[in-house]
Design an enzyme around this catalytic site. Structure first.
Site, PDB file in Angstrom:
ATOM      1  N   TYR A  21      -5.762  17.799  40.550  1.00 24.08           N
ATOM      2  CA  TYR A  21      -5.022  17.396  39.355  1.00 24.08           C
ATOM      3  C   TYR A  21      -4.824  18.570  38.394  1.00 24.08           C
ATOM      4  O   TYR A  21      -3.949  18.546  37.539  1.00 24.08           O
ATOM      5  CB  TYR A  21      -5.729  16.227  38.662  1.00 24.08           C
ATOM      6  CG  TYR A  21      -4.840  15.444  37.730  1.00 24.08           C
ATOM      7  CD1 TYR A  21      -3.608  14.960  38.159  1.00 24.08           C
ATOM      8  CD2 TYR A  21      -5.230  15.179  36.415  1.00 24.08           C
ATOM      9  CE1 TYR A  21      -2.792  14.234  37.307  1.00 24.08           C
ATOM     10  CE2 TYR A  21      -4.423  14.462  35.567  1.00 24.08           C
ATOM     11  CZ  TYR A  21      -3.207  13.990  36.007  1.00 24.08           C
ATOM     12  OH  TYR A  21      -2.393  13.267  35.163  1.00 24.08           O
ATOM     13  N   LYS A  30      -4.149  15.544  29.847  1.00 19.52           N
ATOM     14  CA  LYS A  30      -4.251  14.097  29.658  1.00 19.52           C
ATOM     15  C   LYS A  30      -5.470  13.727  28.804  1.00 19.52           C
ATOM     16  O   LYS A  30      -5.442  12.745  28.063  1.00 19.52           O
ATOM     17  CB  LYS A  30      -4.329  13.395  31.015  1.00 19.52           C
ATOM     18  CG  LYS A  30      -3.035  13.426  31.804  1.00 19.52           C
ATOM     19  CD  LYS A  30      -1.928  12.636  31.128  1.00 19.52           C
ATOM     20  CE  LYS A  30      -0.723  12.493  32.048  1.00 19.52           C
ATOM     21  NZ  LYS A  30       0.394  11.745  31.421  1.00 19.52           N
TER      22      LYS A  30
END
Length: 257
Positions: free
Chosen positions: A158, A165
């Protein structure tokens, strides 16, 4: 009530970040429209318009281009919506982007410019949208953005989107604290892995989907329609007592060790 669900009749708002028919934003637009809302929708540019229009045109929903990385574009988008619809009841922010080189590499190797651009487009644009719509919100209005479990725990592949995020979820909490006394609510929705155009840019995304399917209690992937259902609920008055939360739609994956 409408179709066994909360009604959004008469509610007006914005959906930012429609990419194509298989995107989360597409399902959100369809669900909000089915529940009676009026909205203005954005896609990133002319190249994306032909794909996004396949969602909005059958519904008679207004589609505009808006690149949050271009100075003045977001202001123009909000001003047009207010001019056309008046006061707003909801905003759904579904924008995430990072340069491929930084997204596919290690966080420790990320470039300063790439990290900053990912943070600006994927996180700060939500705060900026909130600032721009603030004078035009009806009482009880709701602002919703999209996150992912990689904000909470390290998810292989990721990359820099994890820290981005995490910042977005923190921004949700701070905005909720700041806007709550004014009567406005702020939320983050955290879907499990779904094969969308944006997700396809993540290295070994197939592996993430397999892991989620094997480890989640429901033993399946969630759908964009299930994410849209939660988003619509958060835009409705039935969720009036909720704010500042990151709410998972991931089959329970996030609490499994």
């Amino acid at each position: 009530m409408q179709n066994g669900f909360c009604s959004l009749d008469g509610r007006k708002g914005l959906v930012l970040g429609l990419a194509n028919e298989s995107s989360i934003a597409a399902a959100v637009v369809r669900r909000l429209h089915a529940l009676g809302s009026q909205m203005q929708v954005s896609c990133v540019g002319d190249k994306a318009r032909s794909f996004a229009a396949k969602v909005t045109e059958p519904l008679g929903v207004q589609l505009m281009t808006c690149d949050v990385g271009v100075p003045g574009d977001l202001e123009r988008f909000v001003q047009q919506a207010v001019q056309d619809m008046g006061q707003l009841d909801f905003v759904v922010h579904s924008i995430a982007w990072a340069p491929a080189q930084d997204l596919h590499g290690r966080v420790v190797d990320s470039s300063r410019d790439g990290f900053a651009k990912a943070m600006s487009l994927s996180c700060h644009s939500f705060a900026e949208t909130a600032r721009l719509v603030l004078p035009h919100l009806n009482p009880g209005a709701s602002l919703v953005t999209m996150s992912y479990h990689g904000a909470e725990e390290v998810v292989p592949s990721y990359g820099i989107m994890g820290p981005v995020k995490a910042a977005l979820e923190s921004t949700v909490r701070y905005l909720a604290a700041e806007l709550g006394p004014l009567g406005y609510r702020v939320h983050a929705v955290s879907p499990g892995p779904i094969l969308t155009r944006a997700a396809s840019g993540i290295r070994d995304f197939d592996g993430l989907m397999t892991m989620a399917q094997e480890r989640s209690p429901l033993r399946r992937l969630v759908t964009i329609e299930e994410v849209a259902n939660l988003t619509a609920f958060l835009c409705a008055s039935e969720s009036a007592g909720m704010t500042g939360q990151t709410i998972y739609v991931d089959g329970g994956f996030h609490f499994m060790a």
